[in-house]
Design an enzyme around this catalytic site. Structure first.
Site, short mmCIF file in Angstrom:
data_model
loop_
_atom_site.label_atom_id
_atom_site.label_comp_id
_atom_site.label_asym_id
_atom_site.label_seq_id
_atom_site.Cartn_x
_atom_site.Cartn_y
_atom_site.Cartn_z
N GLY A 32 1.96 -17.33 -9.92
CA GLY A 32 2.16 -17.84 -8.29
C GLY A 32 3.53 -18.75 -8.43
O GLY A 32 4.61 -18.26 -9.06
N ALA A 33 4.05 -19.34 -7.29
CA ALA A 33 5.42 -19.94 -6.88
C ALA A 33 6.24 -18.94 -6.99
O ALA A 33 7.38 -19.04 -7.74
CB ALA A 33 5.62 -21.04 -8.02
N HIS A 35 9.06 -16.26 -6.30
CA HIS A 35 10.51 -16.15 -5.76
C HIS A 35 10.92 -14.84 -5.82
O HIS A 35 10.42 -14.01 -6.29
CB HIS A 35 11.54 -17.10 -6.51
CG HIS A 35 11.27 -16.87 -8.15
ND1 HIS A 35 11.91 -15.80 -8.68
CD2 HIS A 35 10.62 -17.62 -9.09
CE1 HIS A 35 11.61 -15.87 -9.85
NE2 HIS A 35 10.73 -16.94 -10.14
N HIS A 38 10.36 -12.42 -8.74
CA HIS A 38 8.99 -11.59 -8.60
C HIS A 38 8.97 -10.64 -7.74
O HIS A 38 8.28 -9.73 -7.90
CB HIS A 38 7.90 -12.80 -8.15
CG HIS A 38 7.39 -13.97 -9.33
ND1 HIS A 38 7.83 -15.33 -8.82
CD2 HIS A 38 6.85 -13.96 -10.25
CE1 HIS A 38 7.61 -15.99 -10.01
NE2 HIS A 38 6.83 -15.34 -11.00
N LYS A 152 13.34 -12.06 -18.09
CA LYS A 152 13.88 -13.24 -18.12
C LYS A 152 12.85 -14.13 -19.58
O LYS A 152 13.65 -14.84 -20.24
CB LYS A 152 13.62 -13.90 -16.99
CG LYS A 152 14.09 -15.49 -17.21
CD LYS A 152 14.26 -16.12 -15.91
CE LYS A 152 14.30 -17.83 -16.08
NZ LYS A 152 13.10 -18.09 -16.69
N GLN A 156 8.33 -13.41 -24.51
CA GLN A 156 6.86 -13.19 -24.00
C GLN A 156 6.77 -11.68 -23.77
O GLN A 156 5.77 -11.35 -24.22
CB GLN A 156 6.82 -13.79 -22.46
CG GLN A 156 5.70 -13.39 -21.78
CD GLN A 156 5.35 -14.06 -20.32
OE1 GLN A 156 4.68 -15.32 -20.50
NE2 GLN A 156 5.85 -13.72 -19.32
N LEU A 187 16.77 -16.19 -11.60
CA LEU A 187 15.70 -17.17 -10.94
C LEU A 187 14.77 -17.35 -11.60
O LEU A 187 14.13 -16.74 -12.36
CB LEU A 187 15.61 -15.88 -9.70
CG LEU A 187 16.72 -15.53 -8.88
CD1 LEU A 187 16.07 -14.53 -7.68
CD2 LEU A 187 17.39 -16.62 -8.26
N SER A 188 14.03 -18.58 -11.30
CA SER A 188 12.93 -19.06 -11.85
C SER A 188 12.01 -20.12 -10.87
O SER A 188 12.90 -20.88 -9.95
CB SER A 188 13.52 -19.99 -13.04
OG SER A 188 12.28 -20.81 -13.44
O1 PAF Z 1 5.16 -15.50 -17.31
C1 PAF Z 1 4.23 -15.83 -16.45
O2 PAF Z 1 4.24 -16.02 -15.29
C2 PAF Z 1 2.75 -15.75 -17.30
O3 PAF Z 1 3.25 -16.35 -18.76
C3 PAF Z 1 1.86 -14.90 -17.18
C4 PAF Z 1 2.55 -13.57 -17.81
C5 PAF Z 1 1.66 -14.69 -15.77
C6 PAF Z 1 0.52 -15.14 -17.91
O4 PAF Z 1 0.11 -16.17 -17.43
#
Ligand code: PAF
Length: 285
Positions: A32-33, A35, A38, A152, A156, A187-188
């Site tokens: 969520g949150a 921007h 996303h 970004k 991950q 952007l974050s």
């Molecule tokens: O990047 C994120 O927002 C989180 O690490 C994810 C991939 C949704 C897992 O909770």
């Protein structure tokens, strides 16, 4: 408005009818949150699949700092409106009890080797175990064809790809290029916590990475890393790392000949906000 589902049962009925009609499903996991970074993920997902599902779930198992978890912004109404602005199909907002029910063991016991011992893994122990756990769980529930994630968070998506390979999952990972503002700041959700001045200053990360890219063939790698740390510190950051790594295994490289895929990764604190970014220095052939 995107259709909102709080349980996988109701979402699955919907998705199943689309699957039966041969439609492909892309899935964008988020906390969520939202921007515009996303929204870029949604737009890319719409180009490569028929139906797009986004999840919003603030995953407790990836926070090693409980305060950070409590402080994490929860802005469902604004998120829903933003998702609507780009025509998202389905929004999945599960409860903790659905993702981590008492009667299901969702732990993975996946050995990430050295991938999670460096960079973010070094500064946030247990973080990637939590990320893998929730992504695997969400994949099991949503059953998508394509998983969409942002570039970004370089470490991950690299670790998620490793998990997909190790567990032989059939899902395809699609990585979307980092969206930047006009000055280069990635952007974050965290940028919102910076002052106007902080946001201006934060663009030093981008400029430092560009400098490194320009000089990668001219100067020793260690010198460039040190230069990056010093430049950020001088600009008022508290830098954690500026590291030039092999894009495949995330380990530090000493020379450019180590790999055909080389990336600079940065983490630095500014105004009490931890920012991360990365830039590809040598693209995989
Ligand atoms: O990047 C994120 O927002 C989180 O690490 C994810 C991939 C949704 C897992 O909770």
């Amino acid at each position: 408005m995107p259709e909102i589902f709080n349980t996988i049962e109701s979402l699955d009925i919907k998705l199943d009818s689309h699957r039966r009609n041969g439609k492909t499903i892309a899935f964008v996991p988020t906390m969520g949150a939202l921007h515009s970074g996303h929204l870029e993920l949604i737009k890319e997902a719409q180009k490569i699949a028929d139906i797009v599902v986004m999840s919003i779930f603030v995953n407790p198992t990836q926070f090693n700092d409980k305060n950070d978890l409590l402080k994490y912004p929860r802005t469902i109404e604004a998120d829903t409106n933003l998702a609507q602005s780009v025509g998202l199909d389905f929004l999945y907002i599960p409860d903790v009890s659905e993702i981590y029910p008492d009667n299901v063991d969702t732990r993975l016991n996946l050995d990430l080797g050295l991938l999670d011992k460096v960079m973010e893994g070094e500064f946030r122990p247990g973080h990637f175990e939590g990320v893998c756990q929730v992504v695997k769980r969400l994949l099991d529930l949503v059953q998508c064809d394509i998983l969409v994630m942002g570039q970004k968070d370089f470490q991950q998506f690299t670790i998620v790809q490793y998990m997909i390979d190790q567990l032989k999952l059939t899902v395809k990972l699609h990585v979307v290029k980092t969206k930047r503002d006009k000055n280069g700041l990635a952007l974050s959700s965290r940028n919102a916590r910076l002052t106007d001045e902080g946001r201006k200053k934060a663009t030093t990360i981008y400029r430092t990475m560009i400098y490194i890219k320009k000089n990668i063939d001219l100067k020793p790698i260690q010198d460039l890393e040190q230069y990056g740390m010093k430049r950020l510190a001088k600009a008022g950051f508290n830098p954690e790392y500026v590291t030039i790594v092999n894009g495949y295994d995330l380990q530090k490289v000493k020379t450019l000949t180590t790999s055909d895929y080389i990336v600079v990764c940065v983490a630095a604190w500014l105004e009490g906000v931890r920012l991360i970014d990365n830039f590809v220095l040598k693209t995989k052939s």
